[in-house]
Scaffold this motif. Structure first.
Motif, PDB file in Angstrom:
ATOM      1  N   GLU A  17       0.827  -1.207   0.000  1.00 49.95           N
ATOM      2  CA  GLU A  17       0.000   0.000   0.000  1.00 49.95           C
ATOM      3  C   GLU A  17       0.860   1.255   0.000  1.00 49.95           C
ATOM      4  O   GLU A  17       0.541   2.228  -0.685  1.00 49.95           O
ATOM      5  CB  GLU A  17      -0.952  -0.022   1.188  1.00 49.95           C
ATOM      6  CG  GLU A  17      -2.044  -1.069   1.032  1.00 49.95           C
ATOM      7  CD  GLU A  17      -2.887  -1.259   2.272  1.00 49.95           C
ATOM      8  OE1 GLU A  17      -2.497  -0.768   3.356  1.00 49.95           O
ATOM      9  OE2 GLU A  17      -3.936  -1.913   2.156  1.00 49.95           O
ATOM     10  N   VAL A  18       1.959   1.227   0.744  1.00 50.40           N
ATOM     11  CA  VAL A  18       2.886   2.372   0.762  1.00 50.40           C
ATOM     12  C   VAL A  18       3.514   2.554  -0.616  1.00 50.40           C
ATOM     13  O   VAL A  18       3.609   3.667  -1.141  1.00 50.40           O
ATOM     14  CB  VAL A  18       3.968   2.177   1.854  1.00 50.40           C
ATOM     15  CG1 VAL A  18       5.087   3.193   1.710  1.00 50.40           C
ATOM     16  CG2 VAL A  18       3.344   2.247   3.228  1.00 50.40           C
ATOM     17  N   LYS A  19       3.927   1.442  -1.216  1.00 48.71           N
ATOM     18  CA  LYS A  19       4.530   1.479  -2.556  1.00 48.71           C
ATOM     19  C   LYS A  19       3.525   2.008  -3.581  1.00 48.71           C
ATOM     20  O   LYS A  19       3.867   2.791  -4.460  1.00 48.71           O
ATOM     21  CB  LYS A  19       5.004   0.066  -2.926  1.00 48.71           C
ATOM     22  CG  LYS A  19       5.826  -0.019  -4.148  1.00 48.71           C
ATOM     23  CD  LYS A  19       7.274   0.090  -3.778  1.00 48.71           C
ATOM     24  CE  LYS A  19       8.131  -0.355  -4.932  1.00 48.71           C
ATOM     25  NZ  LYS A  19       9.503   0.051  -4.757  1.00 48.71           N
ATOM     26  N   LEU A  20       2.262   1.572  -3.445  1.00 43.70           N
ATOM     27  CA  LEU A  20       1.206   2.020  -4.349  1.00 43.70           C
ATOM     28  C   LEU A  20       1.000   3.526  -4.248  1.00 43.70           C
ATOM     29  O   LEU A  20       0.896   4.213  -5.270  1.00 43.70           O
ATOM     30  CB  LEU A  20      -0.097   1.284  -4.037  1.00 43.70           C
ATOM     31  CG  LEU A  20      -1.309   1.638  -4.884  1.00 43.70           C
ATOM     32  CD1 LEU A  20      -1.071   1.280  -6.348  1.00 43.70           C
ATOM     33  CD2 LEU A  20      -2.541   0.926  -4.360  1.00 43.70           C
ATOM     34  N   ASP A  21       0.984   4.052  -3.035  1.00 43.20           N
ATOM     35  CA  ASP A  21       0.829   5.497  -2.854  1.00 43.20           C
ATOM     36  C   ASP A  21       1.978   6.266  -3.501  1.00 43.20           C
ATOM     37  O   ASP A  21       1.767   7.301  -4.137  1.00 43.20           O
ATOM     38  CB  ASP A  21       0.740   5.849  -1.368  1.00 43.20           C
ATOM     39  CG  ASP A  21      -0.580   5.437  -0.746  1.00 43.20           C
ATOM     40  OD1 ASP A  21      -1.561   5.255  -1.497  1.00 43.20           O
ATOM     41  OD2 ASP A  21      -0.627   5.308   0.489  1.00 43.20           O
ATOM     42  N   ALA A  22       3.193   5.750  -3.345  1.00 48.51           N
ATOM     43  CA  ALA A  22       4.365   6.420  -3.918  1.00 48.51           C
ATOM     44  C   ALA A  22       4.299   6.419  -5.448  1.00 48.51           C
ATOM     45  O   ALA A  22       4.588   7.442  -6.089  1.00 48.51           O
ATOM     46  CB  ALA A  22       5.641   5.741  -3.441  1.00 48.51           C
ATOM     47  N   LYS A  24       1.559   6.170  -7.305  1.00 53.72           N
ATOM     48  CA  LYS A  24       0.461   7.039  -7.739  1.00 53.72           C
ATOM     49  C   LYS A  24       0.875   8.504  -7.686  1.00 53.72           C
ATOM     50  O   LYS A  24       0.519   9.285  -8.561  1.00 53.72           O
ATOM     51  CB  LYS A  24      -0.773   6.811  -6.875  1.00 53.72           C
ATOM     52  CG  LYS A  24      -1.535   5.568  -7.250  1.00 53.72           C
ATOM     53  CD  LYS A  24      -2.828   5.470  -6.463  1.00 53.72           C
ATOM     54  CE  LYS A  24      -3.666   4.304  -6.906  1.00 53.72           C
ATOM     55  NZ  LYS A  24      -4.939   4.249  -6.170  1.00 53.72           N
ATOM     56  N   LYS A  25       1.640   8.892  -6.663  1.00 52.55           N
ATOM     57  CA  LYS A  25       2.126  10.270  -6.576  1.00 52.55           C
ATOM     58  C   LYS A  25       3.079  10.560  -7.732  1.00 52.55           C
ATOM     59  O   LYS A  25       3.004  11.613  -8.358  1.00 52.55           O
ATOM     60  CB  LYS A  25       2.832  10.502  -5.241  1.00 52.55           C
ATOM     61  CG  LYS A  25       3.299  11.938  -5.072  1.00 52.55           C
ATOM     62  CD  LYS A  25       4.071  12.117  -3.796  1.00 52.55           C
ATOM     63  CE  LYS A  25       4.555  13.519  -3.575  1.00 52.55           C
ATOM     64  NZ  LYS A  25       5.101  14.216  -4.701  1.00 52.55           N
ATOM     65  N   ASN A  26       3.953   9.613  -8.026  1.00 49.67           N
ATOM     66  CA  ASN A  26       4.882   9.767  -9.143  1.00 49.67           C
ATOM     67  C   ASN A  26       4.125   9.892 -10.465  1.00 49.67           C
ATOM     68  O   ASN A  26       4.469  10.716 -11.314  1.00 49.67           O
ATOM     69  CB  ASN A  26       5.849   8.592  -9.187  1.00 49.67           C
ATOM     70  CG  ASN A  26       6.886   8.730 -10.259  1.00 49.67           C
ATOM     71  OD1 ASN A  26       7.324   9.821 -10.586  1.00 49.67           O
ATOM     72  ND2 ASN A  26       7.281   7.615 -10.841  1.00 49.67           N
ATOM     73  N   VAL A  52       1.114   0.303 -11.136  1.00 48.81           N
ATOM     74  CA  VAL A  52      -0.066   0.447 -10.276  1.00 48.81           C
ATOM     75  C   VAL A  52      -0.958  -0.778 -10.440  1.00 48.81           C
ATOM     76  O   VAL A  52      -1.428  -1.365  -9.458  1.00 48.81           O
ATOM     77  CB  VAL A  52      -0.841   1.749 -10.602  1.00 48.81           C
ATOM     78  CG1 VAL A  52      -2.212   1.744  -9.958  1.00 48.81           C
ATOM     79  CG2 VAL A  52      -0.051   2.967 -10.155  1.00 48.81           C
TER      80      VAL A  52
END
Length: 71
Positions: A17-22, A24-26, A52
């Protein structure tokens, strides 16, 4: 199999989930830059979208496995 997929397969659900957020921000930043000016590698947008999707697929698979263990 891509190196990204090998990298994320062993991550736990919170780490995914943390990786997914990063990512998505990128992806948001890449899209923003593409609208303002040209970006060096337009394929980065495509790769981010695919990453993603890969993470969401893994989260779904791990979620189903977790639910089936609780039954």
């Amino acid at each position: 199999m891509s190196s990204f997929l090998k990298e994320i397969q062993d991550l736990s659900v919170p780490e995914l989930e943390v990786k997914l957020d990063a990512i998505k921000k990128n992806l948001f930043d890449l899209r923003y830059k593409a609208q303002l000016a040209t970006i060096e590698k337009p394929s980065d947008i495509r790769n981010a979208k695919r990453n993603v999707a890969r993470i969401l697929t893994l989260l779904k698979d791990k979620g189903e496995k977790i639910k089936s263990k609780n039954i």
